[in-house]
Scaffold this motif. Structure first.
Motif, PDB file in Angstrom:
ATOM      1  N   GLU A  92       0.959  -1.065   0.031  1.00  0.00           N
ATOM      2  CA  GLU A  92       0.186  -0.100  -0.072  1.00  0.00           C
ATOM      3  C   GLU A  92       0.709   1.209  -0.115  1.00  0.00           C
ATOM      4  OE1 GLU A  92      -2.520  -0.381   3.181  1.00  0.00           O
ATOM      5  OE2 GLU A  92      -3.712  -1.700   2.415  1.00  0.00           O
ATOM      6  N   THR A  93       2.237   1.058   0.603  1.00  0.00           N
ATOM      7  CA  THR A  93       3.075   2.327   0.518  1.00  0.00           C
ATOM      8  C   THR A  93       3.657   2.835  -0.833  1.00  0.00           C
ATOM      9  OG1 THR A  93       4.812   0.977   0.874  1.00  0.00           O
ATOM     10  CG2 THR A  93       4.045   1.768   2.619  1.00  0.00           C
ATOM     11  N   PHE A  94       3.138   1.862  -1.752  1.00  0.00           N
ATOM     12  CA  PHE A  94       3.617   2.134  -3.145  1.00  0.00           C
ATOM     13  C   PHE A  94       2.205   2.721  -4.033  1.00  0.00           C
ATOM     14  CE2 PHE A  94       7.108  -0.569  -2.157  1.00  0.00           C
ATOM     15  CZ  PHE A  94       8.352   0.009  -2.866  1.00  0.00           C
ATOM     16  N   ALA A  95       1.271   3.142  -3.461  1.00  0.00           N
ATOM     17  CA  ALA A  95       0.063   3.562  -4.033  1.00  0.00           C
ATOM     18  C   ALA A  95       0.336   4.763  -4.609  1.00  0.00           C
ATOM     19  CB  ALA A  95      -0.876   3.493  -3.103  1.00  0.00           C
ATOM     20  N   ASP A  96       1.027   5.828  -3.762  1.00  0.00           N
ATOM     21  CA  ASP A  96       1.034   7.167  -4.649  1.00  0.00           C
ATOM     22  C   ASP A  96       2.919   7.166  -5.024  1.00  0.00           C
ATOM     23  OD1 ASP A  96       2.179   6.863  -2.112  1.00  0.00           O
ATOM     24  OD2 ASP A  96       1.710   8.940  -1.550  1.00  0.00           O
ATOM     25  N   ALA A  97       3.352   6.169  -5.265  1.00  0.00           N
ATOM     26  CA  ALA A  97       4.976   6.147  -5.548  1.00  0.00           C
ATOM     27  C   ALA A  97       5.076   6.253  -6.841  1.00  0.00           C
ATOM     28  CB  ALA A  97       5.655   5.163  -4.850  1.00  0.00           C
TER      29      ALA A  97
ATOM     30  N   LEU B 269      15.959  11.452  -2.992  1.00  0.00           N
ATOM     31  CA  LEU B 269      16.767  10.377  -2.529  1.00  0.00           C
ATOM     32  C   LEU B 269      16.387   9.845  -1.370  1.00  0.00           C
ATOM     33  CD1 LEU B 269      19.411   8.564  -3.339  1.00  0.00           C
ATOM     34  CD2 LEU B 269      20.630  10.171  -2.257  1.00  0.00           C
ATOM     35  N   GLU B 270      16.143  10.598  -0.319  1.00  0.00           N
ATOM     36  CA  GLU B 270      15.545  10.156   0.987  1.00  0.00           C
ATOM     37  C   GLU B 270      14.384   9.179   0.691  1.00  0.00           C
ATOM     38  OE1 GLU B 270      14.433  11.728   5.522  1.00  0.00           O
ATOM     39  OE2 GLU B 270      15.064  13.082   3.930  1.00  0.00           O
ATOM     40  N   ARG B 271      13.398   9.783  -0.059  1.00  0.00           N
ATOM     41  CA  ARG B 271      12.159   8.965  -0.249  1.00  0.00           C
ATOM     42  C   ARG B 271      12.494   7.688  -1.098  1.00  0.00           C
ATOM     43  NH1 ARG B 271       7.214   6.932   0.731  1.00  0.00           N
ATOM     44  NH2 ARG B 271       5.694   7.047  -1.121  1.00  0.00           N
ATOM     45  N   ALA B 272      13.247   7.807  -2.085  1.00  0.00           N
ATOM     46  CA  ALA B 272      13.992   6.691  -2.747  1.00  0.00           C
ATOM     47  C   ALA B 272      14.613   5.619  -1.892  1.00  0.00           C
ATOM     48  CB  ALA B 272      14.565   6.913  -3.979  1.00  0.00           C
ATOM     49  N   ASP B 273      15.092   5.996  -0.849  1.00  0.00           N
ATOM     50  CA  ASP B 273      15.716   5.211   0.197  1.00  0.00           C
ATOM     51  C   ASP B 273      14.742   4.369   0.794  1.00  0.00           C
ATOM     52  OD1 ASP B 273      18.304   5.437  -0.733  1.00  0.00           O
ATOM     53  OD2 ASP B 273      18.436   6.981   0.798  1.00  0.00           O
ATOM     54  N   ALA B 274      13.497   4.984   1.299  1.00  0.00           N
ATOM     55  CA  ALA B 274      12.568   4.399   1.882  1.00  0.00           C
ATOM     56  C   ALA B 274      11.817   3.307   1.180  1.00  0.00           C
ATOM     57  CB  ALA B 274      11.317   5.494   2.332  1.00  0.00           C
ATOM     58  N   LEU B 275      11.724   3.779  -0.163  1.00  0.00           N
ATOM     59  CA  LEU B 275      10.895   2.714  -1.115  1.00  0.00           C
ATOM     60  C   LEU B 275      11.864   1.774  -1.239  1.00  0.00           C
ATOM     61  CD1 LEU B 275       9.529   5.347  -3.749  1.00  0.00           C
ATOM     62  CD2 LEU B 275       8.162   4.062  -2.259  1.00  0.00           C
ATOM     63  N   VAL B 276      12.998   1.823  -1.315  1.00  0.00           N
ATOM     64  CA  VAL B 276      13.884   0.520  -1.427  1.00  0.00           C
ATOM     65  C   VAL B 276      13.694  -0.520  -0.285  1.00  0.00           C
ATOM     66  CG1 VAL B 276      16.385  -0.433  -1.658  1.00  0.00           C
ATOM     67  CG2 VAL B 276      15.465   1.616  -2.888  1.00  0.00           C
ATOM     68  N   GLU B 277      13.678   0.152   0.768  1.00  0.00           N
ATOM     69  CA  GLU B 277      13.442  -0.610   2.165  1.00  0.00           C
ATOM     70  C   GLU B 277      12.189  -1.237   2.054  1.00  0.00           C
ATOM     71  OE1 GLU B 277      14.112   2.114   5.329  1.00  0.00           O
ATOM     72  OE2 GLU B 277      15.966   2.653   4.912  1.00  0.00           O
TER      73      GLU B 277
ATOM     74  N   ASP C 155      12.469  -4.057  -0.124  1.00  0.00           N
ATOM     75  CA  ASP C 155      13.368  -5.175   0.598  1.00  0.00           C
ATOM     76  C   ASP C 155      12.489  -6.018   1.487  1.00  0.00           C
ATOM     77  OD1 ASP C 155      15.363  -4.650  -1.346  1.00  0.00           O
ATOM     78  OD2 ASP C 155      16.329  -3.393   0.362  1.00  0.00           O
ATOM     79  N   ARG C 156      11.610  -5.258   2.143  1.00  0.00           N
ATOM     80  CA  ARG C 156      10.605  -6.013   3.461  1.00  0.00           C
ATOM     81  C   ARG C 156       9.715  -6.771   2.538  1.00  0.00           C
ATOM     82  NH1 ARG C 156       9.761  -7.895   8.019  1.00  0.00           N
ATOM     83  NH2 ARG C 156       7.749  -7.399   8.949  1.00  0.00           N
ATOM     84  N   ILE C 157       9.080  -6.296   1.424  1.00  0.00           N
ATOM     85  CA  ILE C 157       8.090  -7.399   0.790  1.00  0.00           C
ATOM     86  C   ILE C 157       8.749  -8.430   0.341  1.00  0.00           C
ATOM     87  CG2 ILE C 157       7.000  -7.543  -1.313  1.00  0.00           C
ATOM     88  CD1 ILE C 157       6.076  -4.338  -1.134  1.00  0.00           C
ATOM     89  N   ASP C 158       9.990  -8.103  -0.309  1.00  0.00           N
ATOM     90  CA  ASP C 158      10.652  -9.551  -0.573  1.00  0.00           C
ATOM     91  C   ASP C 158      11.058 -10.636   0.533  1.00  0.00           C
ATOM     92  OD1 ASP C 158      10.751  -8.693  -3.310  1.00  0.00           O
ATOM     93  OD2 ASP C 158      12.782  -7.814  -3.210  1.00  0.00           O
ATOM     94  N   GLU C 159      11.347 -10.092   1.615  1.00  0.00           N
ATOM     95  CA  GLU C 159      11.550 -10.753   2.886  1.00  0.00           C
ATOM     96  C   GLU C 159      10.464 -11.498   3.428  1.00  0.00           C
ATOM     97  OE1 GLU C 159      13.214  -8.055   5.633  1.00  0.00           O
ATOM     98  OE2 GLU C 159      15.194  -7.727   4.678  1.00  0.00           O
ATOM     99  N   LEU C 160       9.075 -10.704   3.235  1.00  0.00           N
ATOM    100  CA  LEU C 160       8.043 -11.309   3.824  1.00  0.00           C
ATOM    101  C   LEU C 160       7.560 -12.492   2.998  1.00  0.00           C
ATOM    102  CD1 LEU C 160       6.234  -8.093   4.886  1.00  0.00           C
ATOM    103  CD2 LEU C 160       7.021  -9.864   6.482  1.00  0.00           C
ATOM    104  N   ARG C 161       7.662 -12.316   1.499  1.00  0.00           N
ATOM    105  CA  ARG C 161       7.368 -13.479   0.723  1.00  0.00           C
ATOM    106  C   ARG C 161       8.070 -14.571   0.768  1.00  0.00           C
ATOM    107  NH1 ARG C 161       6.415  -9.384  -4.797  1.00  0.00           N
ATOM    108  NH2 ARG C 161       4.493  -8.784  -4.238  1.00  0.00           N
TER     109      ARG C 161
END
Length: 897
Positions: free
Chosen positions: A403-408, A503-511, A514-520
């Motif tokens: 859901e955090t990527f809805a407006d990304a 760049l700060e926003r992009a770092d948060a999206l990368v995190e 990575d979280r989605i990949d870990e959960l899957r």
């Protein structure tokens, strides 16, 4: 001399670069830090190796690479040359692995040999070549800003006059060293004169003659006493020989008397021995009677067919013993059979009982294992239910993260690429800001310098005082350029701030991605684990049933083994009863065997006693025969005793003893006398040798004195020569400096007038201490520091070019001019004076410099280039590349700029 081509691989910021260099003016153009100066360092490194670098070999190799190489092609004296150098990292440091110089002659290999060959070829070492041809970055104003002493040292070093001072100091050191050695030798010469005078005062030759005369007299006395001693020794030996003969006869007489006594004793001892043997025979006869009676008693207890000892035979005894022993062995074998039978049944009983216990224990273990498995089975079912609940929570967490990527601007799969793109844009903006900041700083310095001169009432162009406020057309342009650069910098800072937020926003999206990949990944692992656990639960339930059935079977087998053990124990008891009967029979046979063996022992003892009696009888007979022989020898000894007693003469013995005593008394007196004479003779010989040695030492001292006097004379001459050489180097340096000053002053005036072309100045003077003075047209002297910033830079460049011409013309007879290299010469120049620099470059080319290399990030120098080399650095890889353009392209680029 001219560079033709340079090729780099993994050299500093270059992965792979290949650059051709032609005659004329070549401008190496690029931003600050792009790697322009590294191209020049590669050329110097190719020629002279590490000696031409300000860094170590480790810093030359590109970061991350293990090897590097530099190839340089150049022409010199009408011939083509090629230098190749390769480096490799070995261990913790870099080392030169290949170094080769190819030319018209045989190739030269090895770093040291190549460096020496290049220095011989160019007649310049690394320091001289760089100082002659290379105007370093940031050092344009170095000469004019230096103190007089520093300027003198720098120009002397550039003109190679420092070597003469070094040679003068060496000559001075040599003179001082020779003086110290000469003084030492003079002191040694005086010591030798004193030693020779002391020895000459001793009268060594007269003393030697006196000692030799006394030595001859002592030697005559020694010979006379030695002759008398030899005669006394002969007399002593004769007397001792006579006495020895008499002693031998007396010794033989004593020996014969001793033999008579010994034979008499032996005869008496033999008779006593015969009597003792007769007594022993009587004792043995009584022992034989006792043994016969004992044998008769033992015969009554056996079933042997004999009445007494005389009828009993060894064969009969051996036969009876053999029969008894065979019977006992048969019984023993039966006992062993019963023992084995007992052991077999006992072992079977023990094994059956042990097996029963093992089976019972195994049955208990199976029951316990089944109970434990049942407990684990229940716990595993509960854990499986918990993992199913964890799968549901992971699915919910994945949906929340997406859901955090809805407006990304990107989806989770493109988050990493998006961040890298933002980081690249930010790096590009920051690099552009660095260039703008550098240009802004230069522009502000130019405005500040112009405003300062205006406030002082001096012309910003020439630095001269003017009566009215001067008008500067470029000042407004410079201020406008400062404003434009400040605005451009402000825009870039705003862009930088926005990109930093992106760049700060992009770092948060990368995190989050990575979280989605870990959960899957965790959910997939849980699904696989649940599937495996469900299969394992079914297997565990089957295993519990199998273990319980196996425990019942093992309990039944244990009961069967207990019954087998009881049957085997009963069979062992029956075998023990049979073995008891056999042991009694074996005991009876043993007693019978012992009786027969005792009988055999007594019968053997009776035979031995009878044999001993016969032996003693024979020994008594032998003793009687031996005594008869001794009595015959005793008579012979008594006859020899009478003969020897008649041969001994007491008067002759007394005469021999007197002669021996006389000789011994003389020898006792003569030996001390001879020892005294020997000691005196040795002392005289030692004194003679010592005097002769002193005479020899005296001759040696005289020879050493002559040699040392010649050495002192040579050192005097060498001292004077070193002193003359020291003065010669000092005079030569002064003469050469004055000659260089005169010639350098003319070249400096010629170069400065050609480049500057200003009517405000008449000429420049350079004194013997390299003190510089600029004269105005009205004859007023000026210190070079009073010139404007641009004029000072042009002035210093003219001075360096004049020094270059002086050095080049000094060796032009055998070596063509090296290339002239100007590294960032516009650092201290404002835009209004760059054209003067262009004129300076053109003037040097007109004076005969075949190749000029200009390194600069300033676009205004591009128009002066015959060839343009552009250096660019890739910000993503931090690696540089070169691009070459001809004069037409350079002119087009200059016109565009």
């Amino acid at each position: 001399m001219r560079f033709r081509r340079v090729r780099l691989q993994n050299f500093k910021c270059y992965d792979d670069a290949d650059l051709r260099l032609d005659s004329g003016v070549t401008v190496i153009h690029g931003l600050n830090g792009s790697g322009k100066s590294s191209l020049l360092e590669a050329c110097f490194f190719a020629l002279y190796g590490a000696r031409a670098l300000d860094t170590t070999l480790d810093e030359v190799i590109t970061i991350g690479a293990e090897e590097a190489s530099v190839d340089l092609w150049f022409t010199h004296g009408g011939h083509d040359y090629h230098v190749e150098r390769e480096l490799k990292v070995r261990g913790d440091s870099a080392q030169t692995t290949t170094c080769l110089l190819e030319g018209p002659d045989d190739p030269v290999e090895g770093a040291r040999d190549v460096r020496t060959a290049v220095a011989d070829l160019l007649r310049m070492d690394a320091s001289a070549f760089v100082n002659c041809a290379y105007v370093r970055q940031g050092e344009v104003n170095k000469l004019i800003n230096a103190s007089p002493g520093e300027r003198q040292d720098m120009i002397d070093d550039l003109l190679q006059l420092g070597k003469l001072e070094e040679y003068r100091e060496r000559a001075s050191d040599a003179r001082v060293g020779v003086g110290r050695v000469r003084d030492t030798k003079r002191g040694a010469l005086e010591d030798l004169d004193d030693q020779i005078a002391t020895k000459e005062d001793k009268g060594l030759h007269d003393r030697l003659n006196r000692l030799k005369t006394e030595l001859s007299e002592v030697t005559d006395d020694v010979d006379r006493f030695e002759e008398n001693r030899d005669q006394a020794r002969t007399q002593l030996e004769d007397a001792e020989a006579d006495l020895e003969e008499y002693e031998q006869r007396q010794a033989e007489l004593d020996e014969v008397e001793s033999d008579i006594d010994a034979l008499t004793d032996e005869i008496a001892d033999a008779e006593q021995a015969r009597e003792r043997k007769a007594d022993r025979i009587a004792e043995l006869r009584e022992e034989a009677d006792d043994l016969r009676a004992e044998v008769a008693d033992l015969l009554d207890e056996t079933d042997l067919d004999a009445d007494d000892a005389d009828e009993l035979t060894d064969d009969a005894l051996d036969a009876r013993l053999a029969t008894l022993r065979e019977d006992r062995e048969a019984v023993t074998e039966r006992i062993q059979e019963q023992t084995a039978e007992i052991q077999k049944h006992t072992g079977a009983a023990e094994n059956a009982r042990e097996r029963a216990e093992e089976l019972a224990a195994e049955a208990d273990a199976k029951r316990d294992e089944a109970g434990d498995l049942a407990t684990d089975l229940e716990e595993a079912r509960e854990e499986l239910a918990e993992r199913r609940e964890r799968v549901e929570s992971l699915d919910q967490a994945v949906e929340a993260a997406r859901e955090t990527f809805a407006d990304a601007p990107v989806d989770p799969e493109g988050a990493a690429d998006h961040r890298e793109s933002v980081a690249d844009d930010l790096a590009a903006v920051r690099e552009e800001m660095a260039g703008v900041e550098s240009d802004l700083e230069n522009a502000r310095e130019t405005v500040a310098e112009t405003e300062r001169l205006l406030e002082e009432g001096r012309c910003p162009e020439c630095g001269q005082p003017v009566e009215e406020s001067p008008h500067v057309d470029s000042l407004d342009e410079d201020r406008e350029r400062v404003a434009d650069l400040e605005a451009e910098l402000s825009d870039l800072e705003a862009r930088e701030e926005g990109l930093e937020a992106d760049l700060e926003r992009a770092d948060a999206l990368v995190e989050q991605a990575d979280r989605i990949d870990e959960l899957r990944s965790e959910r997939e692992s849980l699904d696989q684990l649940i599937e495996e656990r469900e299969a394992a639960l079914a297997d565990r339930a089957d295993r519990v049933d199998e273990l319980r059935e196996r425990a019942e079977t093992l309990e039944a087998e244990a009961e069967e083994k207990r019954e087998e053990a009881d049957a085997a124990a009963e069979a062992a008891d029956a075998a023990r009863e049979r073995m008891g009967e056999l042991n009694g029979e074996s005991s009876d046979l043993k007693a019978a065997i012992q009786r027969v063996e005792r009988l055999r022992e007594r019968h053997d003892a009776l035979g031995e006693t009878t044999d001993r009696i016969e032996t003693l009888r024979e020994e008594r007979s032998n003793l009687a025969e031996q005594n008869d022989l001794r009595r015959e020898r005793l008579q012979d000894k008594r006859d020899r005793k009478r003969e020897l007693a008649e041969a001994v003469d007491s008067d002759a013995i007394e005469s021999a003893e007197n002669r021996k005593q006389e000789a011994e008394q003389y020898l006792e007196k003569v030996e001390p006398k001879l020892d005294e004479l020997y000691e005196r003779r040795d002392d005289l010989q030692a004194q003679v040798g010592a005097v002769e040695q002193e005479i020899s030492d005296l001759e040696g001292l005289r020879e050493r004195r002559d040699d040392l006097r010649a050495t002192v004379e040579r050192l005097d001459s060498l001292y004077d020569e070193a002193e003359r050489l020291q003065s010669m180097y000092a005079d030569l340096r002064a003469e050469l400096r004055q000659a260089n000053v005169t010639k350098l002053e003319a070249m400096l005036n010629e170069t400065f007038e050609l480049v500057y072309g200003n009517d405000a100045y008449s000429h420049i003077e350079l004194d013997g201490e390299y003190e510089l003075t600029v004269y105005q047209k009205d004859g007023e002297p000026l210190d070079p520091e009073q010139l404007s910033g641009g004029e000072r830079a042009i002035f210093n460049l003219s001075l360096r070019c004049a020094i270059y011409r002086l050095l080049a013309e000094g060796i032009e007879g055998t070596t063509p001019m090296p290339p002239l290299i100007l590294d960032e010469p516009t650092v201290f120049l404002d835009s209004g004076h760059v054209s003067k620099l262009v004129e300076l470059v053109e003037s040097m080319r007109e004076l005969g410099v075949e190749q000029i290399l200009v390194v600069s990030h300033d676009d205004e120098l591009v128009g002066a280039a015959d060839e343009l080399v552009t250096v660019r650095k890739d910000p993503t890889t931090n690696r540089s590349s070169v691009e070459r353009a001809d004069s037409a392209d350079a002119a087009a680029l200059a016109a565009f700029n």
